[in-house]
Design a protein around this motif. Structure first.
Motif, PDB file in Angstrom:
ATOM      1  N   ALA A 331       0.805  -1.215   0.000  1.00  0.00           N
ATOM      2  CA  ALA A 331       0.000   0.000   0.000  1.00  0.00           C
ATOM      3  C   ALA A 331       0.840   1.267   0.000  1.00  0.00           C
ATOM      4  O   ALA A 331       0.514   2.244  -0.691  1.00  0.00           O
ATOM      5  N   TYR A 332       1.936   1.265   0.771  1.00  0.00           N
ATOM      6  CA  TYR A 332       2.616   2.523   1.042  1.00  0.00           C
ATOM      7  C   TYR A 332       3.979   2.697   0.384  1.00  0.00           C
ATOM      8  O   TYR A 332       4.508   3.807   0.355  1.00  0.00           O
ATOM      9  N   TYR A 333       4.590   1.659  -0.129  1.00  0.00           N
ATOM     10  CA  TYR A 333       5.944   1.795  -0.645  1.00  0.00           C
ATOM     11  C   TYR A 333       6.012   2.089  -2.138  1.00  0.00           C
ATOM     12  O   TYR A 333       7.090   2.192  -2.706  1.00  0.00           O
ATOM     13  N   ARG A 334       4.876   2.258  -2.776  1.00  0.00           N
ATOM     14  CA  ARG A 334       4.880   2.357  -4.242  1.00  0.00           C
ATOM     15  C   ARG A 334       5.133   3.760  -4.769  1.00  0.00           C
ATOM     16  O   ARG A 334       5.388   3.934  -5.958  1.00  0.00           O
ATOM     17  N   SER A 335       5.060   4.784  -3.932  1.00  0.00           N
ATOM     18  CA  SER A 335       5.314   6.154  -4.398  1.00  0.00           C
ATOM     19  C   SER A 335       5.674   7.030  -3.217  1.00  0.00           C
ATOM     20  O   SER A 335       5.362   6.712  -2.060  1.00  0.00           O
ATOM     21  N   ASP A 336       6.313   8.172  -3.498  1.00  0.00           N
ATOM     22  CA  ASP A 336       6.645   9.104  -2.424  1.00  0.00           C
ATOM     23  C   ASP A 336       5.399   9.704  -1.791  1.00  0.00           C
ATOM     24  O   ASP A 336       5.384  10.016  -0.589  1.00  0.00           O
ATOM     25  N   GLU A 337       4.340   9.887  -2.581  1.00  0.00           N
ATOM     26  CA  GLU A 337       3.090  10.384  -1.999  1.00  0.00           C
ATOM     27  C   GLU A 337       2.571   9.418  -0.942  1.00  0.00           C
ATOM     28  O   GLU A 337       2.163   9.822   0.149  1.00  0.00           O
ATOM     29  N   ARG A 338       2.613   8.115  -1.256  1.00  0.00           N
ATOM     30  CA  ARG A 338       2.161   7.115  -0.300  1.00  0.00           C
ATOM     31  C   ARG A 338       3.084   7.070   0.918  1.00  0.00           C
ATOM     32  O   ARG A 338       2.624   6.907   2.050  1.00  0.00           O
ATOM     33  N   ARG A 339       4.390   7.207   0.690  1.00  0.00           N
ATOM     34  CA  ARG A 339       5.325   7.196   1.809  1.00  0.00           C
ATOM     35  C   ARG A 339       5.077   8.386   2.737  1.00  0.00           C
ATOM     36  O   ARG A 339       5.175   8.280   3.956  1.00  0.00           O
ATOM     37  N   GLU A 340       4.771   9.515   2.129  1.00  0.00           N
ATOM     38  CA  GLU A 340       4.476  10.702   2.931  1.00  0.00           C
ATOM     39  C   GLU A 340       3.259  10.452   3.822  1.00  0.00           C
ATOM     40  O   GLU A 340       3.235  10.817   5.010  1.00  0.00           O
ATOM     41  N   ARG A 341       2.259   9.822   3.264  1.00  0.00           N
ATOM     42  CA  ARG A 341       1.052   9.513   4.025  1.00  0.00           C
ATOM     43  C   ARG A 341       1.333   8.489   5.128  1.00  0.00           C
ATOM     44  O   ARG A 341       0.752   8.549   6.211  1.00  0.00           O
ATOM     45  N   PHE A 342       2.219   7.545   4.828  1.00  0.00           N
ATOM     46  CA  PHE A 342       2.563   6.536   5.825  1.00  0.00           C
ATOM     47  C   PHE A 342       3.235   7.186   7.030  1.00  0.00           C
ATOM     48  O   PHE A 342       2.900   6.886   8.186  1.00  0.00           O
ATOM     49  N   VAL A 343       4.195   8.073   6.796  1.00  0.00           N
ATOM     50  CA  VAL A 343       4.869   8.743   7.903  1.00  0.00           C
ATOM     51  C   VAL A 343       3.878   9.607   8.671  1.00  0.00           C
ATOM     52  O   VAL A 343       3.934   9.696   9.903  1.00  0.00           O
ATOM     53  N   SER A 344       2.941  10.238   7.949  1.00  0.00           N
ATOM     54  CA  SER A 344       1.897  11.012   8.616  1.00  0.00           C
ATOM     55  C   SER A 344       1.076  10.135   9.550  1.00  0.00           C
ATOM     56  O   SER A 344       0.751  10.519  10.674  1.00  0.00           O
ATOM     57  N   LEU A 345       0.756   8.932   9.087  1.00  0.00           N
ATOM     58  CA  LEU A 345      -0.010   7.991   9.903  1.00  0.00           C
ATOM     59  C   LEU A 345       0.752   7.621  11.171  1.00  0.00           C
ATOM     60  O   LEU A 345       0.152   7.359  12.220  1.00  0.00           O
ATOM     61  N   CYS A 346       2.086   7.635  11.108  1.00  0.00           N
ATOM     62  CA  CYS A 346       2.907   7.251  12.255  1.00  0.00           C
ATOM     63  C   CYS A 346       2.837   8.261  13.396  1.00  0.00           C
ATOM     64  O   CYS A 346       3.316   7.979  14.505  1.00  0.00           O
ATOM     65  N   HIS A 347       2.261   9.436  13.146  1.00  0.00           N
ATOM     66  CA  HIS A 347       2.043  10.392  14.231  1.00  0.00           C
ATOM     67  C   HIS A 347       1.055   9.843  15.249  1.00  0.00           C
ATOM     68  O   HIS A 347       1.071  10.237  16.417  1.00  0.00           O
ATOM     69  N   ASP A 348       0.179   8.955  14.811  1.00  0.00           N
ATOM     70  CA  ASP A 348      -0.905   8.486  15.665  1.00  0.00           C
ATOM     71  C   ASP A 348      -0.372   7.664  16.839  1.00  0.00           C
ATOM     72  O   ASP A 348       0.412   6.729  16.652  1.00  0.00           O
ATOM     73  N   VAL A 349      -0.797   7.998  18.045  1.00  0.00           N
ATOM     74  CA  VAL A 349      -0.306   7.325  19.248  1.00  0.00           C
ATOM     75  C   VAL A 349      -0.698   5.849  19.243  1.00  0.00           C
ATOM     76  O   VAL A 349       0.093   4.982  19.653  1.00  0.00           O
ATOM     77  N   ASP A 350      -1.907   5.525  18.775  1.00  0.00           N
ATOM     78  CA  ASP A 350      -2.325   4.123  18.721  1.00  0.00           C
ATOM     79  C   ASP A 350      -1.445   3.323  17.775  1.00  0.00           C
ATOM     80  O   ASP A 350      -1.070   2.181  18.066  1.00  0.00           O
ATOM     81  N   VAL A 351      -1.109   3.918  16.630  1.00  0.00           N
ATOM     82  CA  VAL A 351      -0.215   3.253  15.676  1.00  0.00           C
ATOM     83  C   VAL A 351       1.136   2.988  16.333  1.00  0.00           C
ATOM     84  O   VAL A 351       1.701   1.896  16.238  1.00  0.00           O
ATOM     85  N   GLN A 352       1.665   3.988  17.021  1.00  0.00           N
ATOM     86  CA  GLN A 352       2.972   3.860  17.659  1.00  0.00           C
ATOM     87  C   GLN A 352       2.979   2.746  18.707  1.00  0.00           C
ATOM     88  O   GLN A 352       3.863   1.880  18.712  1.00  0.00           O
ATOM     89  N   LYS A 353       1.991   2.752  19.579  1.00  0.00           N
ATOM     90  CA  LYS A 353       1.978   1.774  20.665  1.00  0.00           C
ATOM     91  C   LYS A 353       1.779   0.356  20.146  1.00  0.00           C
ATOM     92  O   LYS A 353       2.485  -0.574  20.552  1.00  0.00           O
ATOM     93  N   LEU A 354       0.830   0.172  19.241  1.00  0.00           N
ATOM     94  CA  LEU A 354       0.560  -1.175  18.743  1.00  0.00           C
ATOM     95  C   LEU A 354       1.711  -1.697  17.889  1.00  0.00           C
ATOM     96  O   LEU A 354       2.017  -2.894  17.909  1.00  0.00           O
ATOM     97  N   THR A 355       2.364  -0.798  17.140  1.00  0.00           N
ATOM     98  CA  THR A 355       3.491  -1.219  16.304  1.00  0.00           C
ATOM     99  C   THR A 355       4.604  -1.803  17.155  1.00  0.00           C
ATOM    100  O   THR A 355       5.121  -2.894  16.874  1.00  0.00           O
ATOM    101  N   PHE A 356       4.984  -1.104  18.219  1.00  0.00           N
ATOM    102  CA  PHE A 356       6.119  -1.591  19.008  1.00  0.00           C
ATOM    103  C   PHE A 356       5.736  -2.683  19.992  1.00  0.00           C
ATOM    104  O   PHE A 356       6.576  -3.513  20.358  1.00  0.00           O
ATOM    105  N   GLU A 357       4.470  -2.730  20.400  1.00  0.00           N
ATOM    106  CA  GLU A 357       4.037  -3.888  21.175  1.00  0.00           C
ATOM    107  C   GLU A 357       4.136  -5.143  20.318  1.00  0.00           C
ATOM    108  O   GLU A 357       4.589  -6.194  20.774  1.00  0.00           O
TER     109      GLU A 357
END
Length: 392
Positions: A331-357
């Motif tokens: 979903a996210y590695y196919r273009s810089d636009e998608r990568r930008e959106r992926f990093v934006s999504l990483c701001h989310d606290v739920d994403v951060q906590k669940l990712t590292f758990e």
């Protein structure tokens, strides 16, 4: 006559050889001497616990991950209630091989050539490094742990010659105590098409040294230039280079890991590197463990079907994680636009906590269903451009 010959002495092969030797099997391990795989060296706490890794092998403990977007937006993710352990493969791999030897595995240094079968049974043929002569080992079973472009997989297992992969390249450098864009307690992951058009770059601290590198499956990309650019951006361009390494990294587990007769694959040879993240050490060692379990079961029962246990046991625990990570990469590695959106999504606290758990425990966390629902909706919003890519 060996019960099992393990071809390859990386984390997967060494783990398989140690487990088999400790269970009383007569096992040999063949490894090429001196090869160091390019690797960021990150390992989760679960690996340290499951495989009894001593503190002496942990050269750094990372408490923050930084995601960097194509526009140089930076998102720092604190690693709460845990850490990312760092190892140096030039020391870690020999440690694992020595531990297998101490457990009773017979270790040979040389290059695998072929598998031969005749009326007397199965033989693994390799070229001994010291003598240069061909040596033949009689064995009941074989574990192929010989890397991403595995000769064993190609010769023995359907699909073994078609595993998708990226080429990884990194430079180990002497690292400063700190710098303007470098923190020895932080791993940087760079999602930028100028560095890698289809994967990512990294700056991973190793205590007094640092791994700087990137991966790509696109032909024509200058890996050394991309790595040089990463060093400049981190303020590490003038640091002494200690070594340079490159190798393929597989991106998808094979549909089959055994030949239905006397061979089972493990680690990179079976394709078990996590999509999206490229994490491989934990999965390689687990792959070695389940391959050893399958081989022991086959030796005990005489049923070659038991070799299928390796893949079944691995996928029973990790299929969902690999599926989610694969979908994320697609979903996210196919273009810089998608990568930008992926990093934006990483701001989310739920994403951060669940990712590292999930990273630290190596399983999808199901304790917070509402958090999963929120992440799913936010992910959909980003992919469908319902939110601006600059929105935090």
């Amino acid at each position: 006559m060996f019960d099992v010959v393990v071809i390859g002495g990386g984390p997967s092969g060494a783990t398989a050889a140690e487990d088999l030797a400790r269970s009383g099997r007569k096992v040999a391990m063949i490894d090429r001497d001196g090869r160091i795989k390019p690797c960021g060296g990150a390992i989760p706490p679960r690996l340290i616990e499951d495989f009894f890794i001593p503190d002496s092998q942990i050269i750094a403990r990372i408490n923050t991950a930084r995601m960097v977007s194509p526009t140089q937006r930076k998102v720092d993710i604190p690693i709460e209630d845990g850490f990312v352990g760092m190892v140096d493969r030039k020391d870690f791999d020999p440690f694992l091989r020595n531990r297998a030897k101490e457990a009773g595995a017979e270790c040979m240094t040389g290059t695998f050539l072929r598998i031969e079968r005749d009326a007397k049974g199965t033989h693994v043929v390799y070229r001994d490094k010291e003598s240069g002569e061909e040596v033949s080992l009689a064995t009941k079973l074989i574990i192929g742990a010989d890397g991403a472009r595995s000769k064993v997989a190609k010769a023995e297992v359907p699909g073994g010659d078609k595993i998708p992969y990226v080429i990884a390249y990194h430079e180990i450098i002497e690292a400063p105590a700190a710098g303007l864009n470098y923190d020895p307690k932080r791993c940087d992951v760079i999602y930028d098409g100028a560095i890698s058009p289809d994967f990512y770059g990294w700056v991973f601290p190793h205590g007094t040294s640092c791994s700087v590198g990137m991966g790509t499956g696109v032909d024509g990309v200058d890996l050394k230039k991309a790595t040089a650019d990463l060093r400049v951006s981190a303020g590490l361009e003038n640091c002494k280079t200690l070594r340079r390494e490159g190798a393929p990294i597989p991106l998808k587990p094979m549909d089959r890991w055994d030949n239905g007769r006397d061979v089972v694959l493990s680690g990179d040879a079976a394709g078990v590197v996590a999509p999206s993240s490229g994490e491989g050490i934990y999965y390689a060692m687990l792959g070695g463990r389940v391959a050893a379990t399958a081989a022991s079961a086959c030796l005990e029962t005489g049923r070659v079907k038991d070799l299928q246990l390796a893949r079944k046991l691995f996928m029973r625990e990790h299929k969902s994680v690999f599926k989610v990570l694969g979908a994320m990469q697609n979903a996210y590695y196919r273009s810089d636009e998608r990568r930008e959106r992926f990093v934006s999504l990483c701001h989310d606290v739920d994403v951060q906590k669940l990712t590292f758990e999930a990273y630290m425990n190596k399983r999808l966390i199901k304790a917070r269903p509402m958090a999963h629902l929120k992440i799913g909706l936010k992910n959909l919003a980003h992919l469908t451009r319902l939110v601006s890519e600059t929105r935090v």
